[in-house]
Design a protein around this motif. Structure first.
Motif, PDB file in Angstrom:
ATOM      1  N   LYS A 140      49.519  38.518  44.428  1.00  0.00           N
ATOM      2  CA  LYS A 140      49.336  40.111  43.979  1.00  0.00           C
ATOM      3  C   LYS A 140      47.374  38.844  44.161  1.00  0.00           C
ATOM      4  O   LYS A 140      47.410  38.434  43.549  1.00  0.00           O
ATOM      5  CB  LYS A 140      49.677  40.486  42.239  1.00  0.00           C
ATOM      6  N   ALA A 141      46.734  39.947  44.269  1.00  0.00           N
ATOM      7  CA  ALA A 141      44.911  40.405  43.836  1.00  0.00           C
ATOM      8  C   ALA A 141      44.715  41.162  42.820  1.00  0.00           C
ATOM      9  O   ALA A 141      44.320  42.568  43.078  1.00  0.00           O
ATOM     10  CB  ALA A 141      44.857  39.774  45.044  1.00  0.00           C
ATOM     11  N   ARG A 142      43.654  41.212  42.536  1.00  0.00           N
ATOM     12  CA  ARG A 142      43.006  41.733  41.735  1.00  0.00           C
ATOM     13  C   ARG A 142      41.276  41.793  41.889  1.00  0.00           C
ATOM     14  O   ARG A 142      40.265  41.066  41.808  1.00  0.00           O
ATOM     15  CB  ARG A 142      42.420  41.672  40.280  1.00  0.00           C
ATOM     16  N   VAL A 143      41.156  42.585  42.464  1.00  0.00           N
ATOM     17  CA  VAL A 143      39.156  42.788  43.293  1.00  0.00           C
ATOM     18  C   VAL A 143      38.372  43.270  41.982  1.00  0.00           C
ATOM     19  O   VAL A 143      38.832  44.594  41.720  1.00  0.00           O
ATOM     20  CB  VAL A 143      39.135  43.136  44.952  1.00  0.00           C
ATOM     21  N   ILE A 144      37.726  42.923  40.855  1.00  0.00           N
ATOM     22  CA  ILE A 144      36.115  43.261  40.203  1.00  0.00           C
ATOM     23  C   ILE A 144      35.647  43.976  40.958  1.00  0.00           C
ATOM     24  O   ILE A 144      34.494  42.684  41.556  1.00  0.00           O
ATOM     25  CB  ILE A 144      36.058  43.182  38.812  1.00  0.00           C
ATOM     26  N   VAL A 145      34.903  45.256  41.139  1.00  0.00           N
ATOM     27  CA  VAL A 145      33.542  45.720  41.786  1.00  0.00           C
ATOM     28  C   VAL A 145      32.667  45.928  40.704  1.00  0.00           C
ATOM     29  O   VAL A 145      32.664  46.446  40.193  1.00  0.00           O
ATOM     30  CB  VAL A 145      33.798  46.247  43.504  1.00  0.00           C
ATOM     31  N   THR A 146      31.006  45.296  40.428  1.00  0.00           N
ATOM     32  CA  THR A 146      30.294  45.876  39.457  1.00  0.00           C
ATOM     33  C   THR A 146      28.528  45.705  39.871  1.00  0.00           C
ATOM     34  O   THR A 146      28.716  45.322  41.200  1.00  0.00           O
ATOM     35  CB  THR A 146      31.166  44.658  38.438  1.00  0.00           C
ATOM     36  N   LEU A 147      28.400  46.504  39.351  1.00  0.00           N
ATOM     37  CA  LEU A 147      26.961  47.339  40.146  1.00  0.00           C
ATOM     38  C   LEU A 147      26.495  45.524  39.575  1.00  0.00           C
ATOM     39  O   LEU A 147      26.440  44.897  38.572  1.00  0.00           O
ATOM     40  CB  LEU A 147      26.320  47.658  39.394  1.00  0.00           C
ATOM     41  N   LYS A 148      25.710  44.827  40.677  1.00  0.00           N
ATOM     42  CA  LYS A 148      24.333  44.099  40.476  1.00  0.00           C
ATOM     43  C   LYS A 148      23.491  44.222  39.413  1.00  0.00           C
ATOM     44  O   LYS A 148      22.770  45.376  38.693  1.00  0.00           O
ATOM     45  CB  LYS A 148      23.931  43.511  41.335  1.00  0.00           C
ATOM     46  N   THR A 149      23.454  43.103  38.729  1.00  0.00           N
ATOM     47  CA  THR A 149      21.912  43.787  37.360  1.00  0.00           C
ATOM     48  C   THR A 149      20.676  43.776  38.551  1.00  0.00           C
ATOM     49  O   THR A 149      20.176  43.256  39.063  1.00  0.00           O
ATOM     50  CB  THR A 149      21.688  41.535  37.069  1.00  0.00           C
ATOM     51  N   GLY A 150      19.820  44.830  37.532  1.00  0.00           N
ATOM     52  CA  GLY A 150      18.637  45.522  37.844  1.00  0.00           C
ATOM     53  C   GLY A 150      18.847  46.761  38.388  1.00  0.00           C
ATOM     54  O   GLY A 150      18.206  47.729  38.933  1.00  0.00           O
ATOM     55  N   VAL A 151      20.438  47.279  39.605  1.00  0.00           N
ATOM     56  CA  VAL A 151      20.824  48.279  40.182  1.00  0.00           C
ATOM     57  C   VAL A 151      21.192  49.227  38.575  1.00  0.00           C
ATOM     58  O   VAL A 151      21.634  49.070  38.132  1.00  0.00           O
ATOM     59  CB  VAL A 151      21.864  48.003  40.492  1.00  0.00           C
ATOM     60  N   ILE A 164      37.243  38.118  42.989  1.00  0.00           N
ATOM     61  CA  ILE A 164      38.480  37.702  43.582  1.00  0.00           C
ATOM     62  C   ILE A 164      39.169  36.933  42.207  1.00  0.00           C
ATOM     63  O   ILE A 164      39.251  35.711  41.880  1.00  0.00           O
ATOM     64  CB  ILE A 164      39.014  37.472  44.415  1.00  0.00           C
ATOM     65  N   GLU A 165      41.109  38.035  41.608  1.00  0.00           N
ATOM     66  CA  GLU A 165      41.216  36.808  40.750  1.00  0.00           C
ATOM     67  C   GLU A 165      43.083  37.261  41.106  1.00  0.00           C
ATOM     68  O   GLU A 165      43.272  38.458  41.676  1.00  0.00           O
ATOM     69  CB  GLU A 165      41.422  37.510  39.653  1.00  0.00           C
ATOM     70  N   ILE A 166      43.808  35.769  41.986  1.00  0.00           N
ATOM     71  CA  ILE A 166      44.800  35.574  42.603  1.00  0.00           C
ATOM     72  C   ILE A 166      45.832  34.964  41.182  1.00  0.00           C
ATOM     73  O   ILE A 166      45.712  34.139  40.887  1.00  0.00           O
ATOM     74  CB  ILE A 166      44.697  35.406  43.793  1.00  0.00           C
ATOM     75  N   SER A 167      46.791  35.782  41.190  1.00  0.00           N
ATOM     76  CA  SER A 167      47.805  35.542  40.799  1.00  0.00           C
ATOM     77  C   SER A 167      49.643  35.385  41.953  1.00  0.00           C
ATOM     78  O   SER A 167      49.948  35.997  42.531  1.00  0.00           O
ATOM     79  CB  SER A 167      48.744  35.786  39.696  1.00  0.00           C
ATOM     80  N   ASN A 168      50.736  34.634  41.556  1.00  0.00           N
ATOM     81  CA  ASN A 168      51.556  34.437  42.484  1.00  0.00           C
ATOM     82  C   ASN A 168      52.721  35.628  41.870  1.00  0.00           C
ATOM     83  O   ASN A 168      52.813  36.379  40.986  1.00  0.00           O
ATOM     84  CB  ASN A 168      52.365  33.195  42.339  1.00  0.00           C
TER      85      ASN A 168
END
Length: 80
Positions: A2-13, A76-80
């Motif tokens: 299993k994997a989790r992807v966390i997407v955030t805006l860059k600083t200043g956007v 990206i965070e990955i776990s088994n």
């Protein structure tokens, strides 16, 4: 795997959605919130691959589809 992807805006956007949430929290009586930044979370299940191959594959997914790398960062965070 299993994997989790966390997407955030860059600083200043600028983050108008985050600002709207911040204003709504204040109007609901939740004081003391100085800043809100919103983002996206993707939970993925990857079959038949090792951790490094999965990380590489998910990174390619982020670069091509999941994140707009001009204005967004991803983790990206990955776990088994």
């Amino acid at each position: 795997m299993k994997a989790r992807v966390i997407v955030t805006l860059k600083t200043g956007v600028l983050d108008p959605q985050g600002q709207a949430i911040e204003g709504s929290l204040a109007s609901l009586g939740f004081g003391g919130v100085n800043s809100v930044r919103q983002g996206k979370v993707f939970d993925l299940e990857i079959h038949g691959t090792d951790t490094e191959s999965a990380r590489s594959q998910i990174s390619a997914m982020c670069e091509k589809l999941l994140a707009n790398t001009v204005i967004e960062n991803y983790a990206i965070e990955i776990s088994n």
